[in-house]
Every structure is written in C-alpha cells, then in structure tokens.
Write a protein that holds these residues in place. Sequence first.
Motif, mmCIF file in Angstrom:
data_model
loop_
_atom_site.group_PDB
_atom_site.id
_atom_site.type_symbol
_atom_site.label_atom_id
_atom_site.label_comp_id
_atom_site.label_asym_id
_atom_site.label_seq_id
_atom_site.Cartn_x
_atom_site.Cartn_y
_atom_site.Cartn_z
ATOM 1 N N PHE A 1 0.831 -1.202 0.000
ATOM 2 C CA PHE A 1 0.000 0.000 0.000
ATOM 3 C C PHE A 1 0.871 1.261 0.000
ATOM 4 O O PHE A 1 0.563 2.236 -0.690
ATOM 5 C CB PHE A 1 -0.934 0.008 1.212
ATOM 6 C CG PHE A 1 -2.185 -0.799 1.012
ATOM 7 C CD1 PHE A 1 -3.125 -0.427 0.062
ATOM 8 C CD2 PHE A 1 -2.429 -1.935 1.768
ATOM 9 C CE1 PHE A 1 -4.275 -1.178 -0.145
ATOM 10 C CE2 PHE A 1 -3.572 -2.685 1.577
ATOM 11 C CZ PHE A 1 -4.502 -2.303 0.619
ATOM 12 N N SER A 2 1.963 1.234 0.759
ATOM 13 C CA SER A 2 2.877 2.381 0.779
ATOM 14 C C SER A 2 3.537 2.585 -0.578
ATOM 15 O O SER A 2 3.666 3.700 -1.068
ATOM 16 C CB SER A 2 3.943 2.181 1.862
ATOM 17 O OG SER A 2 3.353 2.050 3.129
ATOM 18 N N LEU A 3 3.948 1.467 -1.197
ATOM 19 C CA LEU A 3 4.589 1.565 -2.508
ATOM 20 C C LEU A 3 3.617 2.080 -3.561
ATOM 21 O O LEU A 3 3.969 2.934 -4.388
ATOM 22 C CB LEU A 3 5.138 0.195 -2.908
ATOM 23 C CG LEU A 3 5.922 0.123 -4.221
ATOM 24 C CD1 LEU A 3 7.109 1.077 -4.193
ATOM 25 C CD2 LEU A 3 6.386 -1.296 -4.497
ATOM 26 N N SER A 4 2.384 1.596 -3.538
ATOM 27 C CA SER A 4 1.382 2.058 -4.491
ATOM 28 C C SER A 4 1.062 3.534 -4.276
ATOM 29 O O SER A 4 0.860 4.286 -5.236
ATOM 30 C CB SER A 4 0.103 1.223 -4.367
ATOM 31 O OG SER A 4 0.324 -0.097 -4.826
ATOM 32 N N SER A 5 1.017 3.971 -3.019
ATOM 33 C CA SER A 5 0.767 5.390 -2.730
ATOM 34 C C SER A 5 1.892 6.259 -3.269
ATOM 35 O O SER A 5 1.655 7.348 -3.815
ATOM 36 C CB SER A 5 0.615 5.599 -1.220
ATOM 37 O OG SER A 5 -0.495 4.888 -0.729
ATOM 38 N N LEU A 6 3.129 5.772 -3.136
ATOM 39 C CA LEU A 6 4.269 6.530 -3.667
ATOM 40 C C LEU A 6 4.182 6.626 -5.185
ATOM 41 O O LEU A 6 4.399 7.700 -5.767
ATOM 42 C CB LEU A 6 5.572 5.859 -3.253
ATOM 43 C CG LEU A 6 6.859 6.444 -3.845
ATOM 44 C CD1 LEU A 6 7.046 7.889 -3.406
ATOM 45 C CD2 LEU A 6 8.070 5.591 -3.470
ATOM 46 N N MET A 7 3.859 5.526 -5.846
ATOM 47 C CA MET A 7 3.737 5.539 -7.296
ATOM 48 C C MET A 7 2.593 6.438 -7.751
ATOM 49 O O MET A 7 2.700 7.122 -8.775
ATOM 50 C CB MET A 7 3.517 4.110 -7.810
ATOM 51 C CG MET A 7 4.690 3.177 -7.576
ATOM 52 S SD MET A 7 6.207 3.815 -8.349
ATOM 53 C CE MET A 7 7.387 2.599 -7.787
#
Length: 357
Positions: A73-79
């Motif tokens: 979820f953190s990685l998707s938010s960053l992207m």
Amino acid sequence: MRRSVKYRVLFLVSAILAYTIGFQILPEQLSGDRSYLIVTGVSVVYFLLLPLLYWYAIIKVGEQKLWKLLIIFSLSSLMARLGFPAEIANYFEFIAWLRFPIIAVLLAIELYLIVSITRGLWQARKAKGDPRLTVINQYGIDHEQISSAPDKPQLQDDKKLTLGYMLATEPASWYYAISYFSRHHVSAIAHISSLSASRWHLLLLLSALMAAATGSYLALVNWSELTALFVAGFIAYGVVLLCASHRIARHYSCYLIDDKLVLNRGIWGMLVVKLTSITVVDLLDDNATRDKQALSLGRGQSNTRLIFNAPQLYHGSMGQLTEWVSQVDVVLDNPAQFKTIIEAALAEEETGLQQAS
C-alpha cells in the motif's frame, strides 16, 4: 522451484509491469472521460489488484505476517503520488499529512527495538562468530517450548528477530567481507555447492555492480550531482555484500557452533538448527525421491537430507522473508563426512544431556 518462490517471482514481475505500464499510460492532466477512465483503472490495479496479489502470493502462500500489506500500500501510494495527474496527486499529498502521527508512533516502537537490540549486540561484541547468530539466539525459536508443543514452535520475540536480523546483517557483511575479522571463525564441516562460491561469478557480479553505479551516476549527474553521487555510492556499497556472500559460500556455508548447525546460502539466507532438533541425516542417491516443495540449498541435485523433529525457521532475503521448514535438502561436496560429523555431534550431545540429568 518451490511454490512460495514461484509466487514471489510472480508478484515481483506483476508489480514491475503494473507500475511501468501505469507510468506510461497515465495522463498528465484530467481532460476528458478517457483520462478519468485510465486513472480509475490504474487506481484499481494499484490499490486493489496488487494488494490482493501480494496478500495471496506473499502473505498466504509465503506464510508472512499480515502487517506486511503496508509495504505494498505504501509503494502504491508513492507511485500514485509520482505518476497520477496533479489534480489527484495533490490528494495523496494531503493524505500524506496523516503519516506524521503514524510515523511518530512507529518511530517510538522502532527506537525501543533498536536500543534493546543494539544493547544485546554490544554485550555480545566479543563473540567469535556471525553477529546474526546473536540475534537468532536471543529472539529466535524458544527451544524450551518445543518440547511441550513440537508442532507449533514459538519465537521468543518475532518483531525483535525481524528487525534485529536486518540490523545484524550490516556488521555481518563486514565481518565476512574482510578476512581479518573472521580469522577466528569455526571451520566448515562441509561446503554447499553454489555459484556464489566461485571467483569468476564474484568478478562478474562486481563488474555488473560497477557498471550499474557508473551508469546511474551518468544518468543523474546532469539533473542533480548530489543525487547522482548518493545513488551511485549506494549501489557501489553492494561490493561489501557481494564479497561477504562469496566468502560465506566459499568458506562458511556449513559449520557447527556450540550446539547448533548453521547452513548459509551466502549472505542472503540462513538456517540455524539446534542439533537435538535433527532426527535423520539421509544420504540421497540419484534414484531418491525429492520433494520439489521442500527447501533446497545448493546448486545441482541434492545429495543430503535433514529431517527435523519440529519446524525450523529459515531466514530468507536477509531475514525479511522467513519460512518454517520440516526438512531441508542440501548439495554438499562431501556428504559422507557431513553425516559422520553430525551423527558424532548428536551422540556427544545426547551423552551430555544424559549426564546432566
């Protein structure tokens, strides 16, 4: 290839494709129904499909902790913050303010863990062995509990083990990369066959690493010299890990220390087994049946099998992906010698226990 590894590769490839395609097709601005449709579709992939795939492939199949969903979820938010149109990306900036109270709580917890783990490592600084063993001994399997519940072994402290292993990997890499530091290391009783043990393989990896560091510097220097130096330096720092992994694979892949057997897959994976947990040491011939889903260490056809009386914890991906194993197949250079030494050590251990009782 084991089922859990196949699903990890599947998720990794899927995530790379999803984020790459997302960056390519996302519009710079919302200007029509088509742009809204694209953003909606990418959002579904980022925040629904990828987390579901991560949950199944990593958490369920790989038997990892549920809290690791925060990673995807953190990685998707960053992207999304980097790739979505400005009108929507700003919402992620607004939501990002919520991270401060969460980070404050997490930092307090992490600080406590770091202080307690660092204290433990400092107290064990004179130990003549792998720093990761100190963490495993302190926070790993509760061997006293195994006798009462052999099918469900418990860890002394799961969170401290995960963080402590990660922190201990840094001193462990220097400990093994520089031969002077590991001069008092116990001798190997056998060697696991692997590419990491060959010098030409190390040379190829070092060449590729230096090429990657140089390429990243040249690609970023016109944009930001400071960023270029940081990225190139970070990549080049991998030399320590590669040298450590090579020396472990070449000299310390299989050894006995105290009352434990240590099997190393370079710096990347480690299995530490208490001798009394080993029930069978089998030598496998070419006709032996091999379980493709069992953990296998070494390159080639396994010739030795260890079977345990209770599941043991394998620390993969430098301790970040762990799994419980009831047996392990190993490719050794001298399996007969290995079996003789292990059986002798087991007999000595049992004699000591009988005398103590």
